[in-house]
Every structure is written in structure tokens, then in C-alpha cells.
Design a protein around this motif. Structure first.
Motif, PDB file in Angstrom:
ATOM      1  N   ASN A  32    -141.042 -16.603 -35.299  1.00  0.00           N
ATOM      2  CA  ASN A  32    -140.656 -17.064 -33.964  1.00  0.00           C
ATOM      3  C   ASN A  32    -140.019 -18.450 -33.964  1.00  0.00           C
ATOM      4  N   ILE A  33    -140.058 -19.117 -35.108  1.00  0.00           N
ATOM      5  CA  ILE A  33    -139.414 -20.423 -35.230  1.00  0.00           C
ATOM      6  C   ILE A  33    -138.059 -20.210 -35.893  1.00  0.00           C
ATOM      7  N   SER A  34    -137.027 -20.761 -35.290  1.00  0.00           N
ATOM      8  CA  SER A  34    -135.663 -20.528 -35.784  1.00  0.00           C
ATOM      9  C   SER A  34    -135.450 -21.203 -37.140  1.00  0.00           C
ATOM     10  N   LYS A  35    -134.478 -20.688 -37.883  1.00  0.00           N
ATOM     11  CA  LYS A  35    -134.126 -21.265 -39.186  1.00  0.00           C
ATOM     12  C   LYS A  35    -133.681 -22.715 -39.009  1.00  0.00           C
ATOM     13  N   GLU A  36    -132.983 -22.986 -37.910  1.00  0.00           N
ATOM     14  CA  GLU A  36    -132.507 -24.348 -37.634  1.00  0.00           C
ATOM     15  C   GLU A  36    -133.685 -25.306 -37.444  1.00  0.00           C
ATOM     16  N   GLN A  37    -134.689 -24.878 -36.691  1.00  0.00           N
ATOM     17  CA  GLN A  37    -135.871 -25.718 -36.472  1.00  0.00           C
ATOM     18  C   GLN A  37    -136.618 -25.953 -37.787  1.00  0.00           C
ATOM     19  N   LYS A  38    -136.740 -24.918 -38.569  1.00  0.00           N
ATOM     20  CA  LYS A  38    -137.409 -25.047 -39.863  1.00  0.00           C
ATOM     21  C   LYS A  38    -136.630 -26.004 -40.762  1.00  0.00           C
ATOM     22  N   PHE A  94    -137.187 -29.571 -39.737  1.00  0.00           N
ATOM     23  CA  PHE A  94    -138.537 -29.984 -40.112  1.00  0.00           C
ATOM     24  C   PHE A  94    -138.617 -30.250 -41.617  1.00  0.00           C
ATOM     25  N   ILE A  95    -138.010 -29.385 -42.406  1.00  0.00           N
ATOM     26  CA  ILE A  95    -138.009 -29.548 -43.871  1.00  0.00           C
ATOM     27  C   ILE A  95    -137.279 -30.827 -44.262  1.00  0.00           C
ATOM     28  N   ASP A  96    -136.135 -31.100 -43.608  1.00  0.00           N
ATOM     29  CA  ASP A  96    -135.392 -32.332 -43.900  1.00  0.00           C
ATOM     30  C   ASP A  96    -136.243 -33.573 -43.632  1.00  0.00           C
ATOM     31  N   LYS A  97    -136.999 -33.555 -42.535  1.00  0.00           N
ATOM     32  CA  LYS A  97    -137.850 -34.700 -42.186  1.00  0.00           C
ATOM     33  C   LYS A  97    -139.057 -34.803 -43.112  1.00  0.00           C
ATOM     34  N   THR A  98    -139.560 -33.669 -43.564  1.00  0.00           N
ATOM     35  CA  THR A  98    -140.758 -33.644 -44.404  1.00  0.00           C
ATOM     36  C   THR A  98    -140.463 -34.054 -45.840  1.00  0.00           C
ATOM     37  N   PHE A  99    -139.317 -33.654 -46.362  1.00  0.00           N
ATOM     38  CA  PHE A  99    -139.021 -33.865 -47.778  1.00  0.00           C
ATOM     39  C   PHE A  99    -137.932 -34.915 -48.002  1.00  0.00           C
ATOM     40  N   ILE A 100    -138.048 -36.025 -47.308  1.00  0.00           N
ATOM     41  CA  ILE A 100    -137.116 -37.137 -47.478  1.00  0.00           C
ATOM     42  C   ILE A 100    -137.266 -37.685 -48.888  1.00  0.00           C
ATOM     43  N   ILE A 122    -134.321 -22.056 -48.076  1.00  0.00           N
ATOM     44  CA  ILE A 122    -134.020 -20.632 -48.324  1.00  0.00           C
ATOM     45  C   ILE A 122    -135.300 -19.807 -48.230  1.00  0.00           C
ATOM     46  N   LEU A 123    -136.353 -20.289 -48.867  1.00  0.00           N
ATOM     47  CA  LEU A 123    -137.625 -19.563 -48.827  1.00  0.00           C
ATOM     48  C   LEU A 123    -138.179 -19.492 -47.406  1.00  0.00           C
ATOM     49  N   ALA A 124    -138.110 -20.600 -46.696  1.00  0.00           N
ATOM     50  CA  ALA A 124    -138.593 -20.613 -45.310  1.00  0.00           C
ATOM     51  C   ALA A 124    -137.751 -19.695 -44.433  1.00  0.00           C
TER      52      ALA A 124
END
Length: 179
Positions: A52-58, A61-67, A79-81
Motif C-alpha cells: 500500500n506504500i508507493s515505490k516513490e514513497q519507499k 524513505f530509503i534515500d533519507k535512511t541510507f545517507i 529494487i528489493l523494496a
């Protein structure tokens, strides 16, 4: 090994890109750390596997998490997400590591024994495996498994050599039950 086709493809592609850009070690280190962090956080896995969470939102979030993490590794996480398969990160790491070891003519060996092997035993075992497999480098890791009763179980490159007493007992039981 039991890796999925997707994990093998991603691991191979990541290896080729990292090799082409001369960042094999950096990618390997970042992938290892990301895999540990992701698998440790069940909430992250649940979030990334939520359809239910869009690829764009994920992706955001990934960009912010893995700085600060290598961009190729971040792309693998995305890709996995995006495919709802974030848990495959450990399989991607395994595939990547196998390719690195092959490239470096190196073998990782897991030796399971009832007691901790001495440095001398580990060294002799490493030299024996190095000669048998004709590789430049062998890394031997010893793990204790009291259930083996005695003997060794050696694993490398998806192969297992089981000379434990436990395996011999199971073999005898199987032969007896076939009578």
C-alpha cells in the motif's frame, strides 16, 4: 544455495557495476552493513514489503535512511523494496560475496566442530583446502556445534563435507530402516 533468481541477478549486476567502477570493497562493506541493519529492524522490513506504500514513497524513505551509503547499494535496496522482497538483501549479499571471492580466487570455509579448533588445526585445514581447490586464499571460520558428537562438517561454495559422528549415525539408521 537456496538464493532466489532475483537475488542472484541483483548480486551479479551489483558485482559487475562495482567492478566496472572500481568500488568492489566499498560496495561489499556498505551492502554488508545495510543487510545487517535491515534484517535487524522488523518494522523496516514490514514497511518496505507493504504493497500500500508507493515505490516513490519507499524510494524517498530509503534515500533519507541510507545517507552516505554507496549509491549502487541504495539502488539495490530500492529494487528489493519495489518488488516487496526486502528480506532478500541477505541473499543478494551472499551472491555478491561469492562473486567477489571467485574474482579474488578466495574461498570462505565454515568448519563446524564439537570443540574450538586450535590455530594449528585451522591452519592445516586451510592449507589442505587451498591445495585441493587450487585457490590463492582460504578463510576458515570455526563454529561450535555440540550436536555433531564428534568429527567435522565443512562447508564452502555451497558444498558440504560431513564427516561428523552424527552424520554417520544417521547413515547407519537409514541403512537399517531400508532393510
Amino acid at each position: 544455495m537456496s538464493k532466489s533468481i532475483l537475488a542472484n541477478k541483483i548480486g551479479r549486476t551489483l558485482f559487475n557495476i562495482a567492478k566496472e567502477n572500481n568500488v568492489l570493497s566499498e560496495v561489499g562493506n556498505d551492502l554488508t552493513q545495510c543487510s545487517k541493519a535491515i534484517l535487524k529492524e522488523n518494522s523496516f522490513i514490514t514497511l518496505m514489503n507493504n504493497p500500500n506504500i508507493s515505490k516513490e514513497q519507499k524510494s524517498q524513505f530509503i534515500d533519507k535512511t541510507f545517507i552516505g551509503v554507496n549509491e549502487y547499494v541504495v539502488n539495490v535496496v530500492k529494487i528489493l523494496a519495489g518488488n516487496l522482497k526486502i528480506s532478500l538483501i541477505s541473499d543478494v549479499l551472499e551472491a555478491y560475496t561469492e562473486l567477489i571471492n571467485l574474482y579474488e580466487n578466495k574461498v570462505l570455509v565454515k568448519v563446524e566442530s564439537v570443540y574450538e579448533l586450535s590455530e594449528e588445526e585451522m591452519s592445516k585445514l586451510g592449507e589442505s583446502i587451498k591445495e585441493k581447490l587450487k585457490v590463492d586464499n582460504v578463510e576458515v571460520n570455526n563454529e561450535i556445534d555440540k550436536s555433531l558428537i564428534g568429527g567435522l562438517r565443512i562447508s564452502y561454495n555451497g558444498k558440504v563435507i560431513d564427516s561428523s559422528i552424527k552424520a554417520k549415525i544417521k547413515d547407519i539408521q537409514r541403512k537399517i530402516s531400508a532393510i
